[in-house]
Scaffold this active site. Structure first.
Site, PDB file in Angstrom:
ATOM      1  N   GLY A 178       0.827  -1.203   0.000  1.00  0.00           N
ATOM      2  CA  GLY A 178       0.000   0.000   0.000  1.00  0.00           C
ATOM      3  C   GLY A 178       0.854   1.243   0.000  1.00  0.00           C
ATOM      4  O   GLY A 178       2.068   1.183   0.178  1.00  0.00           O
ATOM      5  N   GLY A 181       5.123   7.379   2.306  1.00  0.00           N
ATOM      6  CA  GLY A 181       5.917   6.390   1.602  1.00  0.00           C
ATOM      7  C   GLY A 181       5.111   5.193   1.145  1.00  0.00           C
ATOM      8  O   GLY A 181       3.903   5.125   1.371  1.00  0.00           O
ATOM      9  N   ASP A 183      -4.378  10.763  11.932  1.00  0.00           N
ATOM     10  CA  ASP A 183      -4.973  10.466  10.622  1.00  0.00           C
ATOM     11  C   ASP A 183      -5.715   9.132  10.629  1.00  0.00           C
ATOM     12  O   ASP A 183      -5.384   8.220   9.894  1.00  0.00           O
ATOM     13  CB  ASP A 183      -3.864  10.454   9.562  1.00  0.00           C
ATOM     14  CG  ASP A 183      -4.413  10.669   8.158  1.00  0.00           C
ATOM     15  OD1 ASP A 183      -5.630  10.887   8.016  1.00  0.00           O
ATOM     16  OD2 ASP A 183      -3.622  10.617   7.200  1.00  0.00           O
TER      17      ASP A 183
END
Lengths: 321, 247
Positions: free
Chosen positions: A33, A38, A154
């Site tokens: 993913g 990154g 997040d």
């Protein structure tokens, strides 16, 4: 011109990555993913070709900042472990190093590989009955972070990995921020500021707000999307999110929890965690889903009472005779 | 830390080149970021090239986005620029302190890098920050101004969460006269009392981007003067600008 590696370049399966400082070698299996900081690859390494997850950073400073968070969490966890004798549940760092890809030096770190799928995939496949347990486990993870003086920041379905029987793991620690500081990374839809429900300062309530919107997204995505696109930015408010919760059969049992999270009423992470736990158990015990906003019409109640009376009188006369 | 954030949708056409202006800002220690906003169609090759050049000259970043991406873009740009400014300063220090082959933090071994980045994160959060937003208000920008105002409010919300003092100011151009740059909002840390940002706005065709950037450079200079101790103002050696008072 030679082709060089950049942030967008995908590594082909079979590519070898060799660390500059620690000289460990990793063979790329496939891309797992991409995050804000990154790309994460599944790799194999060592004599027994063990599996691990390797993250290549787009930027040395951003990645190092994330590594610092992971290091600090690992340190905190060993302290806790000594006290509580629990097994390590957090993905801990196996290696941190640099390597040259193409012509560019990139930074990477390696951590334990956790098999699983994203939260959305899991709920779609396994059903919403897992909501209570997965939510509880997720809150435990967040509470653990809060106790270590961090906020996840997040929180979104893509950053949650679920494995068999609803075990959860938070992935992508790029948004993790110190309590009291500003939230480093966030996604608009789950952001407290976006919904005019508070600041972007990192406090436990920030995670609980995102947690609430996260479940609205997973359980009632279409209506949430409509709400966030149809409204003017200045009129977005948490009470509109509450209206969605109240009218959703699956979320209704957790109404009181959502209310506190969306309005920022929780004062402690332990309380928030315990409150959810309680509701999850209560909800599982029920054999009927609770009514959503007075769906039982008045005449039905009347007929029900009449039938009870009729039954009672029938029995009375039967026993009399 | 000083930044100019230019929001535009096309080419400049009046006055000094905005690329020259941006290079001047850089010289003054102000980083220039540029966002191009397009809703229908493309920004044009010329516009895109100019946007990239302004950002390069100003030591900043450039992005071309649609209005709904504006909030996210300027929030990200502002933050990244703070990190980069600190990174440049740290790299400069490293070159001085360490032996010659380590001249950036990427060259440090992971353990030392970790410590340096910790300090950088600290500075990112606590340093003082000023962002002057410079809005192109030429006729074609009119339908996008609502989105611009929302993005500015959103940026303020992010900056308010920082530990260091963070201020923004807002300018638009052109004003009543086509070479004028109008200040909509002086340095502020709070927008909750600001009802509407762009009231005195008159949409015109001209786009004097270069002169507008110079105006903001001047504003930053004036700000520095205003900030100095008034008691020192009459002394020629501390403030040459006020030579009138010197006998």
């Amino acid at each position: 011109m030679t082709t060089s590696f950049n942030a967008g370049t995908l590594l082909a399966p079979g590519t070898w990555i060799e660390g500059k400082w620690h000289h460990r070698r990793y063979r790329v299996e496939r891309l797992l993913g991409k995050g804000a900081n990154g790309a994460v690859y599944l790799v194999r390494w060592g004599r027994s070709m063990e599996q691990a997850a390797l993250k290549i950073g787009y930027d040395a400073v951003d990645l190092q900042s994330e590594i610092n968070v992971l290091t600090s969490l690992a340190a905190h966890q060993t302290k806790r472990e000594r006290r509580m004798l629990q097994s390590a549940s957090r993905p801990f760092l196996l290696d941190v190093d640099d390597c040259v890809l193409g012509q560019i030096e990139v930074q990477f770190y390696v951590m334990k590989f956790v098999e699983g799928c994203t939260l959305q995939q899991y709920m779609d496949r396994q059903g919403l009955e897992w909501l209570g347990l997965i939510g509880y486990r997720l809150l435990q993870k967040l509470t653990e972070l809060h106790h270590a003086d961090w906020v996840f920041g997040d929180l979104k379905p893509e950053n949650i990995l679920v494995s068999e029987f609803g075990h959860v793991e938070l992935v992508d620690y790029g948004g993790v921020s110190r309590i009291g500081r500003s939230v480093k990374q966030f996604t608009e839809r789950y952001d407290r500021g976006y919904w005019n429900a508070g600041s972007r300062s990192a406090d436990p309530g920030y995670d609980f707000f995102a947690f609430a919107v996260l479940w609205l997204h997973v359980v009632d995505g279409a209506r949430l999307r409509r709400l966030s696109t149809e409204q003017l930015p200045q009129t977005r408010q948490p009470s509109d999110l509450m209206a969605l919760v109240r009218t959703n059969v699956k979320l209704k049992p957790f109404e009181s929890w959502f209310k506190q999270a969306l309005h920022g009423y929780f004062t402690s992470s332990d309380d928030a965690c315990a409150a959810w736990h309680q509701l999850a158990i209560q909800n599982g015990r029920r054999t009927l889903s609770p009514p959503v906003k007075g769906t039982t019409p008045g005449w039905l109640k009347g007929v029900f009472i009449a039938s009870i009376v009729l039954l009672g009188s029938t029995l009375y006369f039967m026993l009399q005779s | 830390m000083k930044q100019i954030l230019l929001i535009t949708d096309g080419c400049s056409n009046v006055g000094v080149s905005p690329i020259v202006a941006a290079a001047n800002a850089r010289e003054e220690g102000i980083t220039v970021n540029v966002v191009g906003v397009v809703d229908q169609g493309a920004i044009g090759e010329l516009g895109a090239a100019e946007i990239a050049q302004i950002a390069r000259a100003g030591g900043g970043m450039d992005r071309i986005v649609q209005s709904h991406q504006l909030s996210h873009t300027i929030q990200m740009m502002t933050r990244k620029t703070v990190v980069q400014t600190i990174q440049h300063a740290v790299n400069r220090e490293l070159r001085q302190i360490l032996h010659s082959d380590a001249n950036s933090i990427e060259d440090l071994p992971p353990e030392q890098r970790s410590q340096v980045v910790q300090v950088m994160d600290e500075l990112t959060e606590t340093s003082e920050l000023k962002v002057a937003l410079l809005i192109d208000a030429s006729a074609s920008m009119k339908p996008k101004l609502q989105a611009v105002e929302e993005a500015i409010r959103d940026l303020m919300l992010s900056l308010q969460a920082r530990e260091g003092k963070s201020e923004i100011a807002v300018f638009h151009f052109p004003g009543r006269a086509s070479d004028e740059t109008v200040m909509d909002l002086d340095w502020t840390q709070d927008l909750s009392n600001v009802r509407s940002m762009f009231q005195r706005m008159q949409m015109r065709g001209a786009t004097p981007t270069g002169p507008a950037i110079f105006k903001v450079i001047e504003f930053y200079q004036y700000d520095k003067m205003k900030g100095s101790d008034p008691a020192l103002r009459n002394r020629p050696e501390t403030d040459g600008m006020l030579g009138d008072y010197v006998v």
